[in-house]
Design an enzyme around this catalytic site. Structure first.
Site, short mmCIF file in Angstrom:
data_model
loop_
_atom_site.label_atom_id
_atom_site.label_comp_id
_atom_site.label_asym_id
_atom_site.label_seq_id
_atom_site.Cartn_x
_atom_site.Cartn_y
_atom_site.Cartn_z
CB VAL A 154 -12.46 -17.88 18.22
CG1 VAL A 154 -13.50 -17.54 19.27
CG2 VAL A 154 -12.39 -16.79 17.16
CE1 TYR A 155 -12.34 -25.35 22.58
CE2 TYR A 155 -9.99 -25.66 22.27
CZ TYR A 155 -11.18 -26.03 22.87
OH TYR A 155 -11.19 -27.07 23.76
#
Length: 268
Positions: A154-155
């Protein structure tokens, strides 16, 4: 873009490289320094520490994931300070876990802070820069915006969005012949506490002071893309030349990138 006599706004300015870049902006002679952070105590501490460095300091408690708050505080900046000359989109968070372990709220928060906030904040101040045909926008992305990594899905997705959006914005300003620079910064892990527990096999964990200075210089030189410590062109060239399996092997067994997050703890 010269910092002297300019109005500089930095998000995530209460700690880490945001706070260091705030100090460096004052040392470079900025007239107005606008600090945004969600932590009021950190803002108050920074303002007290920098009181004798020079320039006027304005602090605003802002949750950059809240669009209404961003719009309200941006209007306050325009009213109580003046038009922003240099915008440094620095605020960010990281959730280090496998994708299936994320909650929906964690995904939403990561994207809102790491990607959407940069766009919304820039949209608030870019029209003023266009009107005066002058300005600088610096977006702090990550080397994770170039290289995928386990336990950073996600990062990495949020930072890939920043790289694509930021560089597109740069091209738009060029196409419109506007004297507004857009710099996209893609650093490796920085030793600020945000990535506590990360281990690197070959590449050095970046030191905050030196990294902040390189970013400031990039803004002054109107650099388009800056990756640290490996240059972005080397990464993209390697990805273009090598088959995916070969690139993965190099990242895993030579650089050890894919194992960096195994013992990740993050900032408490």
């Amino acid at each position: 873009m010269n910092f002297k006599d300019k109005t500089v706004l930095i998000t995530g300015a209460g700690s880490g490289i945001g706070k260091i870049m705030a100090r460096k902006s004052l040392e470079r002679g900025c007239a107005n320094l606008v600090l945004w952070d969600i932590n009021e105590i950190s803002l108050a501490t920074a303002q007290q520490e920098f009181a004798t460095v020079g320039g006027r300091i304005f602090t605003f408690k802002v949750d950059v994931s809240n669009l209404d708050e961003v719009k309200m505080q941006a209007q306050r900046v325009r009213t109580e300070v003046e038009a922003v000359d240099i915008l440094i989109n620095n605020a960010g968070i990281v959730v280090g876990k496998y994708f299936h372990e994320h909650t929906h709220d964690e995904i939403h928060k990561s994207m809102a802070i790491n990607s959407e906030a940069l766009m919304h904040i820039t949209l608030e101040f870019l029209p003023g820069m266009i009107a005066q045909n002058s300005g600088a926008i610096c977006n702090i992305a990550s080397s994770a915006g170039l290289i995928a990594n386990p336990k950073m899905s996600v990062y990495a997705g949020s930072k890939w969005a920043v790289v694509g959006w930021g560089d597109s914005l740069r091209l738009e300003m060029q196409q419109l012949k506007k004297n507004i620079s857009v710099s996209t910064i893609m650093p490796f892990f920085i030793n600020t506490g945000m990535f506590d527990g990360v281990k690197s096999k070959i590449l050095p964990i970046l030191e905050p002071e030196k990294t902040s200075e390189k970013i400031m210089t990039a803004i002054e030189n109107e650099s388009k893309l800056l990756a640290m410590p490996m240059p972005y062109w080397f990464i993209r060239l390697s990805q273009g030349i090598l088959p995916v399996s070969a690139f993965d092997w190099v990242m895993q067994h030579v650089f050890g990138i894919y194992d960096t997050m195994k013992d990740f703890r993050g900032r408490k």
